[in-house]
Design a protein around this motif. Sequence first.
Motif, PDB file in Angstrom:
ATOM      1  N   LEU A 106       0.906  -0.701   0.368  1.00 21.66           N
ATOM      2  CA  LEU A 106      -0.049   0.440  -0.239  1.00 21.66           C
ATOM      3  C   LEU A 106       0.648   1.428   0.360  1.00 21.66           C
ATOM      4  O   LEU A 106       0.512   2.029  -0.424  1.00 21.66           O
ATOM      5  CB  LEU A 106      -0.820  -0.461   1.605  1.00 21.66           C
ATOM      6  CG  LEU A 106      -2.170  -0.987   1.258  1.00 21.66           C
ATOM      7  CD1 LEU A 106      -2.573  -0.783   2.489  1.00 21.66           C
ATOM      8  CD2 LEU A 106      -2.855  -0.917  -0.688  1.00 21.66           C
ATOM      9  N   ALA A 107       2.201   1.075   0.621  1.00 26.05           N
ATOM     10  CA  ALA A 107       2.298   2.099   0.725  1.00 26.05           C
ATOM     11  C   ALA A 107       3.312   2.711  -0.319  1.00 26.05           C
ATOM     12  O   ALA A 107       3.715   3.735  -1.057  1.00 26.05           O
ATOM     13  CB  ALA A 107       3.774   2.285   1.805  1.00 26.05           C
ATOM     14  N   VAL A 108       3.702   1.562  -1.096  1.00 24.08           N
ATOM     15  CA  VAL A 108       4.226   1.741  -2.526  1.00 24.08           C
ATOM     16  C   VAL A 108       3.811   2.370  -3.874  1.00 24.08           C
ATOM     17  O   VAL A 108       3.553   3.318  -4.531  1.00 24.08           O
ATOM     18  CB  VAL A 108       5.025   0.611  -3.026  1.00 24.08           C
ATOM     19  CG1 VAL A 108       5.479   0.693  -4.403  1.00 24.08           C
ATOM     20  CG2 VAL A 108       6.211   0.116  -2.355  1.00 24.08           C
ATOM     21  N   GLY A 109       2.656   1.908  -3.714  1.00 26.31           N
ATOM     22  CA  GLY A 109       1.023   2.059  -4.265  1.00 26.31           C
ATOM     23  C   GLY A 109       1.469   3.913  -3.888  1.00 26.31           C
ATOM     24  O   GLY A 109       0.758   5.214  -4.745  1.00 26.31           O
ATOM     25  N   TYR A 110       1.369   4.226  -2.800  1.00 19.84           N
ATOM     26  CA  TYR A 110       1.115   5.680  -2.137  1.00 19.84           C
ATOM     27  C   TYR A 110       2.301   6.180  -2.921  1.00 19.84           C
ATOM     28  O   TYR A 110       1.902   7.303  -3.282  1.00 19.84           O
ATOM     29  CB  TYR A 110       0.928   6.071  -0.731  1.00 19.84           C
ATOM     30  CG  TYR A 110       0.853   7.368  -0.104  1.00 19.84           C
ATOM     31  CD1 TYR A 110      -0.148   7.624  -1.063  1.00 19.84           C
ATOM     32  CD2 TYR A 110       1.330   7.888   1.251  1.00 19.84           C
ATOM     33  CE1 TYR A 110       0.059   9.662  -0.141  1.00 19.84           C
ATOM     34  CE2 TYR A 110       1.599   8.853   1.313  1.00 19.84           C
ATOM     35  CZ  TYR A 110       0.148   9.618   0.666  1.00 19.84           C
ATOM     36  OH  TYR A 110       0.193  11.301   1.373  1.00 19.84           O
ATOM     37  N   ALA A 111       3.505   5.856  -2.399  1.00 23.12           N
ATOM     38  CA  ALA A 111       4.250   6.563  -3.101  1.00 23.12           C
ATOM     39  C   ALA A 111       4.994   7.056  -4.940  1.00 23.12           C
ATOM     40  O   ALA A 111       5.030   7.774  -5.001  1.00 23.12           O
ATOM     41  CB  ALA A 111       6.062   5.243  -3.239  1.00 23.12           C
ATOM     42  N   VAL A 112       4.025   5.512  -5.678  1.00 21.98           N
ATOM     43  CA  VAL A 112       3.957   5.755  -7.539  1.00 21.98           C
ATOM     44  C   VAL A 112       2.757   7.520  -7.051  1.00 21.98           C
ATOM     45  O   VAL A 112       3.508   8.419  -8.293  1.00 21.98           O
ATOM     46  CB  VAL A 112       3.406   4.928  -7.699  1.00 21.98           C
ATOM     47  CG1 VAL A 112       3.220   5.133  -9.125  1.00 21.98           C
ATOM     48  CG2 VAL A 112       4.607   3.449  -7.433  1.00 21.98           C
ATOM     49  N   SER A 113       1.999   7.865  -6.410  1.00 19.88           N
ATOM     50  CA  SER A 113       1.106   8.351  -6.397  1.00 19.88           C
ATOM     51  C   SER A 113       1.916   9.530  -6.415  1.00 19.88           C
ATOM     52  O   SER A 113       1.134  11.217  -6.802  1.00 19.88           O
ATOM     53  CB  SER A 113      -0.424   8.009  -6.128  1.00 19.88           C
ATOM     54  OG  SER A 113       0.049   8.666  -4.918  1.00 19.88           O
ATOM     55  N   LEU A 114       2.700  10.230  -4.667  1.00 23.16           N
ATOM     56  CA  LEU A 114       3.474  11.238  -4.944  1.00 23.16           C
ATOM     57  C   LEU A 114       4.720  11.338  -5.605  1.00 23.16           C
ATOM     58  O   LEU A 114       5.479  12.249  -5.862  1.00 23.16           O
ATOM     59  CB  LEU A 114       4.000  10.722  -3.816  1.00 23.16           C
ATOM     60  CG  LEU A 114       2.660  10.503  -2.410  1.00 23.16           C
ATOM     61  CD1 LEU A 114       3.233  10.320  -0.604  1.00 23.16           C
ATOM     62  CD2 LEU A 114       1.978  12.319  -1.932  1.00 23.16           C
TER      63      LEU A 114
END
Length: 218
Positions: A106-114
């Motif tokens: 989940l954190a990696v997905g958030y990172a990609v969005s940022l």
Amino acid sequence: MSENVVVIYSGGMDSFTVLHKALKAGKKVHALSFNYGQRHKKELDYAANVCNSLNVPHKIVDISAINTLIGGSALTSDIEVPEGHYEEPSMKQTVVPNRNMILLSLAVGYAVSLDANEVYYGAHSGDHAIYPDCRPEFVHKMNDVCGIANYTPVTIMTPYIDDSKTAILTDGLSMGLDYGQTWTCYNGREKACGKCGACEERLEAFKENSAVDPLEYE
């Protein structure tokens, strides 16, 4: 312009230190906390307070529904939290199946969005004995996956993977950090119990640093 990074921030000692380490490195930190149904979700209040005081962007995401799939841990189910040191076999009752793989994904997905290319979390050597998803081999494999899972590779950063809780506290104290702003105890009561594995390791770290833990204990 500062580089965006995501820090998985539980509100405990380790992630608190990681958060400040990333800030001191000049990163633009986006803190990410998870309510996964843990009985010690009091730690999330500590996380929110710290991020508010630092003006760090912070999200708390409720993923507690996963407990319909991955119950059986003393941290999430109606099972008594075992007392004693992490080295004891009873501490396996505190393992939440696949937790860090889920949180990191989940954190990696958030990172990609940022447009961030790093995700930090506070795995350390004291966790290796009991938590498979805090071991170096797990981190290395996750890094392999996160390098190919998206168009932009994301690196899992574990600055304390080879360090003990004592060493983490040593580093944090050298940064002047106030550990009264953290919560460690697996029991989410008004005061820390002082007897669960998390409390024992925390108290041991303070003792070995010749320092006094600012938290109140039962």
